[in-house]
Design an enzyme around this catalytic site. Structure first.
Site, PDB file in Angstrom:
ATOM      1  N   GLN A 194      87.885  27.649  32.856  1.00  0.00           N
ATOM      2  CA  GLN A 194      87.914  26.445  32.005  1.00  0.00           C
ATOM      3  C   GLN A 194      88.560  25.283  32.766  1.00  0.00           C
ATOM      4  OE1 GLN A 194      90.306  28.861  29.605  1.00  0.00           O
ATOM      5  NE2 GLN A 194      88.899  28.946  27.863  1.00  0.00           N
ATOM      6  N   ARG A 197      83.947  25.624  16.187  1.00  0.00           N
ATOM      7  CA  ARG A 197      84.201  25.053  17.521  1.00  0.00           C
ATOM      8  C   ARG A 197      83.108  24.057  17.878  1.00  0.00           C
ATOM      9  NH1 ARG A 197      86.221  30.191  18.851  1.00  0.00           N
ATOM     10  NH2 ARG A 197      84.353  30.905  19.899  1.00  0.00           N
ATOM     11  N   THR A 249      77.618  23.064  30.614  1.00  0.00           N
ATOM     12  CA  THR A 249      77.972  21.774  30.013  1.00  0.00           C
ATOM     13  C   THR A 249      76.727  21.115  29.439  1.00  0.00           C
ATOM     14  OG1 THR A 249      78.961  19.604  30.431  1.00  0.00           O
ATOM     15  CG2 THR A 249      77.718  20.562  32.256  1.00  0.00           C
ATOM     16  N   HIS A 250      76.975  20.272  28.409  1.00  0.00           N
ATOM     17  CA  HIS A 250      75.882  19.454  27.866  1.00  0.00           C
ATOM     18  C   HIS A 250      76.109  18.005  28.217  1.00  0.00           C
ATOM     19  CE1 HIS A 250      77.079  22.753  25.149  1.00  0.00           C
ATOM     20  NE2 HIS A 250      75.818  23.074  25.269  1.00  0.00           N
ATOM     21  N   LYS A 263      90.559  13.687  27.776  1.00  0.00           N
ATOM     22  CA  LYS A 263      89.197  14.084  28.145  1.00  0.00           C
ATOM     23  C   LYS A 263      88.808  13.638  29.556  1.00  0.00           C
ATOM     24  CE  LYS A 263      85.367  15.883  26.449  1.00  0.00           C
ATOM     25  NZ  LYS A 263      84.841  15.841  25.120  1.00  0.00           N
ATOM     26  N   ARG A 299      81.170  31.191  35.688  1.00  0.00           N
ATOM     27  CA  ARG A 299      80.617  30.143  34.821  1.00  0.00           C
ATOM     28  C   ARG A 299      81.756  29.142  34.602  1.00  0.00           C
ATOM     29  NH1 ARG A 299      80.179  32.011  29.008  1.00  0.00           N
ATOM     30  NH2 ARG A 299      78.116  32.841  29.462  1.00  0.00           N
ATOM     31  N   LYS A 343      84.228  23.320  30.252  1.00  0.00           N
ATOM     32  CA  LYS A 343      85.398  22.441  30.082  1.00  0.00           C
ATOM     33  C   LYS A 343      86.538  23.169  29.383  1.00  0.00           C
ATOM     34  CE  LYS A 343      82.930  18.036  29.993  1.00  0.00           C
ATOM     35  NZ  LYS A 343      82.630  16.804  29.222  1.00  0.00           N
ATOM     36  N   GLY A 344      86.219  24.028  28.410  1.00  0.00           N
ATOM     37  CA  GLY A 344      87.267  24.730  27.651  1.00  0.00           C
ATOM     38  C   GLY A 344      87.228  24.306  26.196  1.00  0.00           C
ATOM     39  N   ASP A 398      83.497  36.005  28.670  1.00  0.00           N
ATOM     40  CA  ASP A 398      83.909  34.673  28.223  1.00  0.00           C
ATOM     41  C   ASP A 398      85.416  34.507  28.418  1.00  0.00           C
ATOM     42  OD1 ASP A 398      81.352  33.978  27.356  1.00  0.00           O
ATOM     43  OD2 ASP A 398      81.739  34.438  25.251  1.00  0.00           O
ATOM     44  N   MET A 399      85.856  33.253  28.545  1.00  0.00           N
ATOM     45  CA  MET A 399      87.301  33.025  28.626  1.00  0.00           C
ATOM     46  C   MET A 399      87.775  32.451  27.305  1.00  0.00           C
ATOM     47  SD  MET A 399      89.791  33.655  30.553  1.00  0.00           S
ATOM     48  CE  MET A 399      89.377  33.769  32.286  1.00  0.00           C
TER      49      MET A 399
END
Ligand code: FDA
Length: 309
Positions: free
Chosen positions: A164, A289, A227-228, A202, A185, A188-189, A134-135
């Site tokens: 990200q 988050r 992403t969702h 955004k 992967r 967005k971050g 993960d980042m």
């Protein structure tokens, strides 16, 4: 603007000890509000949920929650936990795929020990395992990419990284990892970043995500788009069609409990969908988050609490 404010608000609450204690009392018990986003506190909880999700045709990456451990001993214990988890996944017939945070493996305290911990996971995972790093906050991007690149250059091919879209630097980082062939992967971050390192607006993050998606779909072997956001997903589908990429040559990734409707409709349309399934007792920062990403989640939690009372 509202998005950024809400995210900042929830990220600052993530450090609140009284709130964490209050949430712990209600959130994780059976049917508790945090269970919507987190499988539970134990590996058994995660395996039970994993069975249901794989039964529905979803792919998985499991995460043992925790970040910014207090000592290198805690980091070693976290790595031990991951080693056990990889073994247990194999025993239960699950492909051993996990997502880890390097700060959980000791990056802050001792980068060399962190690297040894990550190598230990890769060695323990066997040939079928895949470890996605993960980042985290932008402070850790260079050490994370450097470590993953070192491991890759040593011949490990079962490791991938996250980039990200909100960081200005990401197109350069993507060129670097694409040149090496490391799997990406894209997300967005999720962290609180200064405007001198990340897009504060955004719409700019979204535009960057679409651009980077195009680059990945053109240049990468098997990209993962996390992403969702229905607009990001529509843009990715259109770009893949235009390039002529088959639906099984990339995947969408979503968080457990988020946009389950979209997960199902993408599966129906023949796309691959991987769910990031977290468990563990250190769930509060992760949970906050998720609240910051979508204020409507707070209403969901408030309703659950009222119902429980
Ligand atoms: P965005 O936040 O713009 O939301 C678009 C729409 O998606 C919303 O309107 C809503 O419909 C839905 N949605 C989004 N979040 C929701 C939520 N929490 N609850 C309900 N609905 C929601 N970040 C990071 O910095 N480092 C990392 O390593 C990762 N790893 C990662 C893995 C996976 C599999 C995912 C899906 C995400 C991450 N992230 C991450 C988090 C990522 O950076 C980002 O914060 C969230 O995915 C939210 O961004 P979206 O692209 O979903 O869109």
């Amino acid at each position: 603007m509202l998005d950024a404010l809400s995210r900042t608000f929830f990220l600052s609450l993530a450090g609140s000890e009284p709130l964490r204690r209050l949430a712990s009392r209600y959130g994780m018990r059976a049917g508790g509000f945090a269970r919507r986003f987190i499988a539970g506190e134990t590996l058994e909880d995660a395996l039970e949920t994993a069975r249901q999700l794989t039964g529905a045709g979803l792919l998985l990456t499991l995460n043992y929650l925790g970040e910014s451990v207090a000592s290198i001993e805690d980091a070693r214990r976290a790595a031990d936990g991951y080693v056990r988890m990889l073994g247990t996944m194999r025993e239960h017939g699950l492909t051993p795929r996990i997502s880890v945070k390097l700060t959980q493996l000791g990056l802050v305290h001792d980068p060399a020990a962190c690297e040894a911990n990550l190598r230990r996971l890769l060695d323990a995972g066997g040939d079928a395992c895949f470890v996605r790093v993960d980042m985290e906050h932008s402070t850790w991007v260079d050490p994370t990419l450097d470590l993953v690149e070192r491991i890759w250059r040593d011949g490990h091919r079962r490791v991938g990284v996250v980039l990200q879209a909100y960081l200005y630097r990401t197109p350069d980082d993507l060129a670097r990892v694409n040149a090496l062939g490391i799997g990406v992967r894209l997300c967005k971050g999720a962290y609180k970043e200064d405007r001198d390192v990340a897009y504060p607006v955004k719409a700019d993050v979204n535009a960057a995500f679409v651009d980077l998606t195009g680059t990945l779909l053109r240049d990468a072997d098997y990209p993962a788009l996390a992403t969702h956001d229905p607009h990001m997903i529509a843009a990715a589908r259109a770009a893949a069609d235009e390039i002529g990429r088959s639906r099984d040559s990339f995947e969408f990734q979503m968080l457990y409990g988020v946009r389950r409707d979209l997960q199902a409709s993408l599966l129906d349309d023949g796309y691959r969908v991987r769910v990031y399934l977290p468990h563990g007792d250190q769930w509060f920062p992760y949970f906050m988050r998720r609240m910051g990403e979508r204020p409507a989640n707070v209403l969901f939690v408030a309703r659950s609490l009222l119902h429980e009372r």
